[in-house]
Enzyme design. Structure first.
Site, mmCIF file in Angstrom:
data_model
loop_
_atom_site.group_PDB
_atom_site.id
_atom_site.type_symbol
_atom_site.label_atom_id
_atom_site.label_comp_id
_atom_site.label_asym_id
_atom_site.label_seq_id
_atom_site.Cartn_x
_atom_site.Cartn_y
_atom_site.Cartn_z
ATOM 1 C CG HIS A 245 -2.019 1.159 1.067
ATOM 2 N ND1 HIS A 245 -2.963 1.151 0.542
ATOM 3 C CD2 HIS A 245 -1.992 2.418 1.695
ATOM 4 C CE1 HIS A 245 -3.872 2.096 0.752
ATOM 5 N NE2 HIS A 245 -3.035 2.986 1.241
ATOM 6 C CG HIS A 282 -1.585 9.014 8.883
ATOM 7 N ND1 HIS A 282 -2.576 8.484 7.857
ATOM 8 C CD2 HIS A 282 -1.620 10.546 8.204
ATOM 9 C CE1 HIS A 282 -3.091 9.208 7.086
ATOM 10 N NE2 HIS A 282 -2.534 10.451 7.109
ATOM 11 C CG ASP A 288 -2.843 21.509 9.455
ATOM 12 O OD1 ASP A 288 -2.355 20.809 10.359
ATOM 13 O OD2 ASP A 288 -3.736 22.623 9.778
ATOM 14 C CG HIS A 318 -6.806 11.168 9.602
ATOM 15 N ND1 HIS A 318 -5.339 11.867 9.576
ATOM 16 C CD2 HIS A 318 -6.701 10.737 7.950
ATOM 17 C CE1 HIS A 318 -5.051 12.160 8.304
ATOM 18 N NE2 HIS A 318 -5.795 11.556 7.454
#
EC number: 1.13.11.5
Length: 368
Positions: A245, A282, A288, A318
């Site tokens: 991935h 992560h 941001d 998140h």
């Protein structure tokens, strides 16, 4: 620092994660710097509550009514801002009655809805959903609406927008530069006779009006390396791996200093048994992260619809929603298009965006 390994962990990140454990990446410089992978017994997003500004946020941008929705004279609405980037939403339904020049920075307009023309002093570009329109700092332009109201995510950067270095992948990775569309010189579109033409210049956040007895788009020829261009997401070809991935950084489409703009486009999922198929958890250190969802089924998120924008600040975790892990086991490819904007400087949410905030988004990981 050097590579060290302790406890229960696989030999390779994102592959053969031990049953019942959850992988989290703790990295620096986005996804391009040094990193460690932690294997937890619980998803790091399974919080009970969050009290403070460092929380995941979501905004239903399709519910915004920017000033340019009501009047062709008006501008888009600002929603997020950092010292390096300004994000706005436009829902223009009328052609701009004036010409515009941004002396503060480059602009990238991502077209979510609507069709029309981008008139510039380099020529004309048509636009349609899925287009990136890249407008260099100082370019004179006007939006001509043919089918509206349109919806655009407008990204203004203080540094020039460039194509990222592709490294070992080569310059033709993700898209061949040949697919970038060059403006065609043509006469400006006029709707009625006029005796003067207005140009508005933005500098240091303020506007100056300049009036001419002729169209500011009176260029009959040009040559050089600075010019507006267009890229449609259908020409974006994601880098994939059947066995591993890859991080979001491999989808980088444009770079402007400390700001990255990336494209998530339909791609085959990993097919190797044991390979992770969905984004890993992560904590987003050093950037941001903003995602604007354009179209498709956003399989790593639930409750997200086209026109939604999410903000994941630096420092808090998140990753995939609970149901995405199980659903990914039977899926073979993604069917989504989204734009990611990463800002190294923290983003401030403007008051106008708070009016369309999905207040429960930060707790959306708690429900399947």
């Amino acid at each position: 620092m050097y590579l060290t390994r302790k406890g229960q962990s696989p030999r390779q990140a994102h592959v053969n994660i031990p049953s019942g454990l959850y992988e989290e990446e703790h990295g620096r410089k986005g996804f391009a710097g040094p990193a460690s992978h932690l294997y937890r017994s619980h998803p790091p997003t399974n919080w009970l509550r969050i009290d403070g500004p460092c929380r995941p946020r979501a905004f239903q941008c399709s519910d915004l009514t920017p000033p340019d929705f009501f009047s062709g004279e008006s501008r888009p609405v600002e929603i997020l801002r950092s010292p390096d980037v300004l994000l706005s939403i436009s829902r223009r339904k009328e052609t701009m009655p004036y010409y515009f020049r941004n002396a503060d920075g480059d602009e990238v307009h991502f077209v979510h809805k609507g069709r029309g023309l981008l008139e510039t002093d380099y020529g004309v570009l048509t636009y349609e959903p899925g287009d990136y329109l890249v407008i260099p700092k100082g370019t004179t332009y006007r939006m001509v609406v043919e089918e509206g109201p349109g919806v655009m995510l407008v990204i203004e950067t203080s540094e020039p927008v460039m194509l990222p270095e592709r490294g070992l992948l080569g310059q033709h990775a993700l898209f061949d530069p040949e697919v970038l569309v060059v403006p065609e010189l043509s006469a400006p579109v006029t709707t009625q006779p006029q005796h003067e033409w207005e140009l508005r210049i933005k500098r240091d956040g303020t506007f100056t009006k300049v009036f001419y007895p002729f169209s500011p788009l009176d260029v009959v020829g040009w040559k050089g390396e600075v010019w507006p261009t267009k890229l449609n997401v259908r020409d974006f070809r994601p880098v994939t791996s059947p066995r591993y991935h890859l991080p979001p950084s491999v989808h980088a489409t444009f770079q402007a200093g400390r700001v990255w703009i990336s494209t998530f486009a339909p791609r085959p999922l990993e097919s190797e048994p044991g390979a992770l198929k969905i984004p890993f958890y992560h904590r987003n250190t050093d950037f941001d992260e903003v995602l604007f969802y354009h179209e498709g089924n956003f399989f790593s998120r639930s409750g997200i619809h086209p026109g939604t924008l999410t903000l994941h600040p630096q420092g808090i975790h998140h990753g995939p929603h609970p149901g995405a892990v199980e659903a990914s086991k039977t899926q073979t490819q993604t069917n989504e298009i989204a734009v990611m904007v990463e800002s190294q400087q923290p983003l401030t949410v403007m008051l106008e965006a708070e009016a369309v905030e999905l207040k429960n988004y930060s707790m959306s990981w708690s429900t399947p």
